[in-house]
Design a protein around this motif. Structure first.
Motif, PDB file in Angstrom:
ATOM      1  N   LEU A   1       0.856  -1.172   0.000  1.00 11.05           N
ATOM      2  CA  LEU A   1       0.000   0.000   0.000  1.00 11.05           C
ATOM      3  C   LEU A   1       0.898   1.229   0.000  1.00 11.05           C
ATOM      4  O   LEU A   1       1.726   1.400   0.912  1.00 11.05           O
ATOM      5  N   VAL A   2       0.752   2.055  -1.033  1.00  8.27           N
ATOM      6  CA  VAL A   2       1.540   3.284  -1.119  1.00  8.27           C
ATOM      7  C   VAL A   2       0.589   4.466  -1.224  1.00  8.27           C
ATOM      8  O   VAL A   2      -0.570   4.331  -1.624  1.00  8.27           O
TER       9      VAL A   2
ATOM     10  N   PRO B   1      -2.847  12.880   3.577  1.00  8.56           N
ATOM     11  CA  PRO B   1      -3.037  13.261   4.987  1.00  8.56           C
ATOM     12  C   PRO B   1      -2.974  12.065   5.943  1.00  8.56           C
ATOM     13  O   PRO B   1      -3.691  12.034   6.949  1.00  8.56           O
ATOM     14  N   PHE B   2      -2.154  11.088   5.636  1.00 10.17           N
ATOM     15  CA  PHE B   2      -1.978   9.928   6.510  1.00 10.17           C
ATOM     16  C   PHE B   2      -0.645   9.282   6.174  1.00 10.17           C
ATOM     17  O   PHE B   2      -0.145   9.389   5.055  1.00 10.17           O
ATOM     18  N   SER B   3      -0.047   8.625   7.163  1.00  4.34           N
ATOM     19  CA  SER B   3       1.230   7.945   6.935  1.00  4.34           C
ATOM     20  C   SER B   3       1.244   6.527   7.501  1.00  4.34           C
ATOM     21  O   SER B   3       2.250   5.838   7.404  1.00  4.34           O
ATOM     22  N   THR B   4       0.102   6.122   8.110  1.00  2.00           N
ATOM     23  CA  THR B   4      -0.037   4.754   8.603  1.00  2.00           C
ATOM     24  C   THR B   4      -1.420   4.237   8.213  1.00  2.00           C
ATOM     25  O   THR B   4      -2.308   5.027   7.837  1.00  2.00           O
ATOM     26  N   VAL B   5      -1.625   2.938   8.320  1.00  5.78           N
ATOM     27  CA  VAL B   5      -2.929   2.354   8.022  1.00  5.78           C
ATOM     28  C   VAL B   5      -3.975   2.895   8.991  1.00  5.78           C
ATOM     29  O   VAL B   5      -5.101   3.216   8.594  1.00  5.78           O
ATOM     30  N   GLN B   6      -3.617   3.013  10.264  1.00  9.61           N
ATOM     31  CA  GLN B   6      -4.569   3.515  11.249  1.00  9.61           C
ATOM     32  C   GLN B   6      -4.992   4.947  10.927  1.00  9.61           C
ATOM     33  O   GLN B   6      -6.183   5.285  10.991  1.00  9.61           O
ATOM     34  N   GLU B   7      -4.027   5.782  10.555  1.00  5.92           N
ATOM     35  CA  GLU B   7      -4.348   7.169  10.195  1.00  5.92           C
ATOM     36  C   GLU B   7      -5.214   7.232   8.946  1.00  5.92           C
ATOM     37  O   GLU B   7      -6.118   8.065   8.844  1.00  5.92           O
ATOM     38  N   LEU B   8      -4.950   6.346   7.983  1.00  9.31           N
ATOM     39  CA  LEU B   8      -5.744   6.294   6.758  1.00  9.31           C
ATOM     40  C   LEU B   8      -7.197   5.968   7.092  1.00  9.31           C
ATOM     41  O   LEU B   8      -8.129   6.639   6.618  1.00  9.31           O
ATOM     42  N   ILE B   9      -7.401   4.936   7.928  1.00 10.89           N
ATOM     43  CA  ILE B   9      -8.758   4.515   8.281  1.00 10.89           C
ATOM     44  C   ILE B   9      -9.478   5.628   9.043  1.00 10.89           C
ATOM     45  O   ILE B   9     -10.648   5.940   8.772  1.00 10.89           O
ATOM     46  N   GLU B  10      -8.783   6.240   9.983  1.00  8.89           N
ATOM     47  CA  GLU B  10      -9.404   7.314  10.772  1.00  8.89           C
ATOM     48  C   GLU B  10      -9.761   8.506   9.893  1.00  8.89           C
ATOM     49  O   GLU B  10     -10.858   9.087  10.030  1.00  8.89           O
TER      50      GLU B  10
ATOM     51  N   ARG C   1       5.034   7.314  -0.750  1.00 12.02           N
ATOM     52  CA  ARG C   1       5.168   6.924   0.653  1.00 12.02           C
ATOM     53  C   ARG C   1       4.751   5.458   0.821  1.00 12.02           C
ATOM     54  O   ARG C   1       3.631   5.094   0.476  1.00 12.02           O
ATOM     55  N   GLY C   2       5.651   4.645   1.316  1.00 10.89           N
ATOM     56  CA  GLY C   2       5.333   3.247   1.575  1.00 10.89           C
ATOM     57  C   GLY C   2       4.623   3.121   2.912  1.00 10.89           C
ATOM     58  O   GLY C   2       5.216   3.402   3.959  1.00 10.89           O
ATOM     59  N   ILE C   3       3.355   2.681   2.888  1.00 12.30           N
ATOM     60  CA  ILE C   3       2.543   2.633   4.105  1.00 12.30           C
ATOM     61  C   ILE C   3       2.619   1.265   4.776  1.00 12.30           C
ATOM     62  O   ILE C   3       2.922   1.151   5.966  1.00 12.30           O
ATOM     63  N   ALA C   4       2.330   0.196   4.028  1.00 12.09           N
ATOM     64  CA  ALA C   4       2.296  -1.144   4.620  1.00 12.09           C
ATOM     65  C   ALA C   4       2.289  -2.196   3.519  1.00 12.09           C
ATOM     66  O   ALA C   4       1.860  -1.934   2.390  1.00 12.09           O
ATOM     67  N   PHE C   5       2.741  -3.394   3.865  1.00  9.79           N
ATOM     68  CA  PHE C   5       2.696  -4.522   2.940  1.00  9.79           C
ATOM     69  C   PHE C   5       1.353  -5.229   3.038  1.00  9.79           C
ATOM     70  O   PHE C   5       0.772  -5.334   4.117  1.00  9.79           O
ATOM     71  N   GLY C   6       0.889  -5.737   1.887  1.00  8.66           N
ATOM     72  CA  GLY C   6      -0.428  -6.347   1.838  1.00  8.66           C
ATOM     73  C   GLY C   6      -0.447  -7.836   2.078  1.00  8.66           C
ATOM     74  O   GLY C   6      -1.519  -8.410   2.282  1.00  8.66           O
TER      75      GLY C   6
ATOM     76  N   PRO D   1      12.335  -3.763   5.632  1.00 15.40           N
ATOM     77  CA  PRO D   1      11.866  -4.451   6.845  1.00 15.40           C
ATOM     78  C   PRO D   1      11.151  -3.539   7.824  1.00 15.40           C
ATOM     79  O   PRO D   1      10.408  -4.028   8.689  1.00 15.40           O
ATOM     80  N   GLU D   2      11.355  -2.243   7.700  1.00 13.04           N
ATOM     81  CA  GLU D   2      10.724  -1.320   8.648  1.00 13.04           C
ATOM     82  C   GLU D   2       9.261  -1.043   8.316  1.00 13.04           C
ATOM     83  O   GLU D   2       8.517  -0.488   9.145  1.00 13.04           O
ATOM     84  N   VAL D   3       8.829  -1.411   7.107  1.00  9.12           N
ATOM     85  CA  VAL D   3       7.440  -1.164   6.702  1.00  9.12           C
ATOM     86  C   VAL D   3       6.548  -2.260   7.288  1.00  9.12           C
ATOM     87  O   VAL D   3       6.808  -3.445   7.083  1.00  9.12           O
ATOM     88  N   PRO D   4       5.470  -1.913   8.003  1.00  6.72           N
ATOM     89  CA  PRO D   4       4.625  -2.919   8.675  1.00  6.72           C
ATOM     90  C   PRO D   4       3.690  -3.621   7.690  1.00  6.72           C
ATOM     91  O   PRO D   4       3.701  -3.360   6.484  1.00  6.72           O
ATOM     92  N   LEU D   5       2.841  -4.508   8.221  1.00  4.69           N
ATOM     93  CA  LEU D   5       1.846  -5.223   7.440  1.00  4.69           C
ATOM     94  C   LEU D   5       0.460  -4.616   7.647  1.00  4.69           C
ATOM     95  O   LEU D   5       0.131  -4.166   8.754  1.00  4.69           O
ATOM     96  N   ILE D   6      -0.351  -4.612   6.598  1.00  2.00           N
ATOM     97  CA  ILE D   6      -1.731  -4.142   6.729  1.00  2.00           C
ATOM     98  C   ILE D   6      -2.477  -4.953   7.780  1.00  2.00           C
ATOM     99  O   ILE D   6      -3.287  -4.418   8.538  1.00  2.00           O
ATOM    100  N   LYS D   7      -2.172  -6.257   7.856  1.00  2.00           N
ATOM    101  CA  LYS D   7      -2.902  -7.131   8.776  1.00  2.00           C
ATOM    102  C   LYS D   7      -2.651  -6.803  10.246  1.00  2.00           C
ATOM    103  O   LYS D   7      -3.338  -7.332  11.111  1.00  2.00           O
TER     104      LYS D   7
END
Length: 351
Positions: free
Chosen positions: A157-158, A164-173, A248-253, A262-268
């Motif tokens: 997920l890029v 206006p978001f840099s993490t999955v949680q921020e995207l959802i919110e 911006r690399g947000i998370a791996f799917g 390795p620093e990029v988290p997982l969507i799950k």
């Protein structure tokens, strides 16, 4: 009787010793010749013992994707590794077009003797056959035989750099606070990125807007410019932009993070049931005998177990996926069910 190398042999033994030397030299020459020649009988005799089956002639590996792409590179890596295992040349033939279906059609027309195989993707075997309005040259379920899984390209997920978001949680919110404000790009209606985005939308229970493009290149341009905010696709397609900050690399799917990031988290980590894998596999024509399918599957798994092959596949932004034919068939059926439900529930169709 024993002889020291520096001790002259008794005269009466010279003939016997000379004959022994000639036989020894001839045997050594035969062994060296067998080792030096690719595909020599010595090598070929080892193949049936390791795979349980051997093709009776060269094998054609059909690549339905553009030269230089991930599919093409995977075919060439596999072909090189399979040759010594099968004891026959493995020749890659490129027939691109129709998202891989031109090549798949050529595979379906081959004889079911194991000498015609080809590359297939998750989208070809599980998404495209279920899209209303899409006309395909073959019925993948009836016209192809699944043989073996090969690799899974890391999905990611890029976002645009000014999203206006840099993490999955921020995207959802943000999406919950601003319904319909976030748009996600894809390479077209019914494409893998479209289904990946729809799966994300459903599991996050948010209102985001799909923006289809006629190809990945234009989607990438608009993503970098901020005209769309996010995309879920193959990591290698935008690895360079992520490293330079153009995206911006947000998370791996998928289920694992790529070693390159390795620093990029997982969507799950935020959506426990989310998993998007864009996998590749090897298929053959319909009607292949079970012993031929098993022999090819065994050879492919042996090829993929080699450290050098795994390292080459890793450079493509992919990870090796091994398993028997039953596991491959189960993977196809699992993804057919998952993507079929999304296609029907979201009323996705090709207009």
């Amino acid at each position: 009787m024993s002889f020291h190398p520096d001790t002259p042999a008794p005269p009466q033994s010279c003939g016997a010793i000379n004959r022994l030397r000639r036989h020894t030299l001839a045997a050594m020459a035969s062994i060296v010749a067998g080792l030096a020649l690719p595909g020599a009988p010595l090598l070929a005799q080892q193949s049936p013992a390791s795979t349980g089956w051997q093709p009776q002639g060269p094998v054609q590996l059909i690549n339905g994707f553009s030269a230089g792409g991930a599919g093409d590179s995977l075919c060439r890596i596999l072909a090189e590794a399979l040759q010594p295992l099968l004891g026959q040349p493995v020749v890659v033939e490129t027939r691109p077009g129709a998202n891989g279906f031109i090549g798949a059609q050529a595979v379906s027309r081959g004889a079911p003797d194991g000498r015609t195989i080809g590359m297939a993707t998750m989208s070809m075997l599980t998404i495209s056959p279920q899209l209303p309005g899409l006309t395909l040259p073959i019925d993948a379920r009836k016209d192809l035989t699944p043989i073996a899984t090969l690799a899974d390209i890391y999905s990611m997920l890029v976002s645009s750099p000014d999203a206006p978001f840099s993490t999955v949680q921020e995207l959802i919110e943000y999406a919950r606070q601003h319904p319909g404000r976030i748009s996600y790009a894809s390479a077209g209606i019914g494409s893998a990125p479209h289904l990946a985005g729809e799966l994300f939308r459903r599991q996050a229970d948010i209102d985001i807007v799909h923006v289809p493009y006629k190809g990945g290149a234009q989607a990438m341009v608009d993503l970098q410019a901020g005209r769309v905010q996010m995309l879920i696709g193959n990591m290698p397609d935008f690895m360079g932009q992520v490293k330079t900050g153009a995206l911006r690399g947000i998370a791996f799917g998928g289920d694992e993070a790529a070693p390159a990031l390795p620093e990029v988290p997982l969507i799950k980590q935020w959506l426990p049931n989310y998993s998007f894998s864009n996998w590749f596999g090897i298929v053959g024509p319909a009607g292949m005998p079970p012993e031929v399918v098993q022999g090819l599957n065994t050879a492919i798994q042996q090829a993929l177990s080699q450290p050098g092959v795994r390292a080459q596949i890793a450079t493509l932004g992919a990870q090796v996926v091994t398993g028997d034919t039953a596991a491959f068939q189960a993977l196809i059926e699992r993804d057919r069910k998952r993507w079929g439900e999304i296609i029907r529930d979201a009323n996705i169709r090709i207009e």
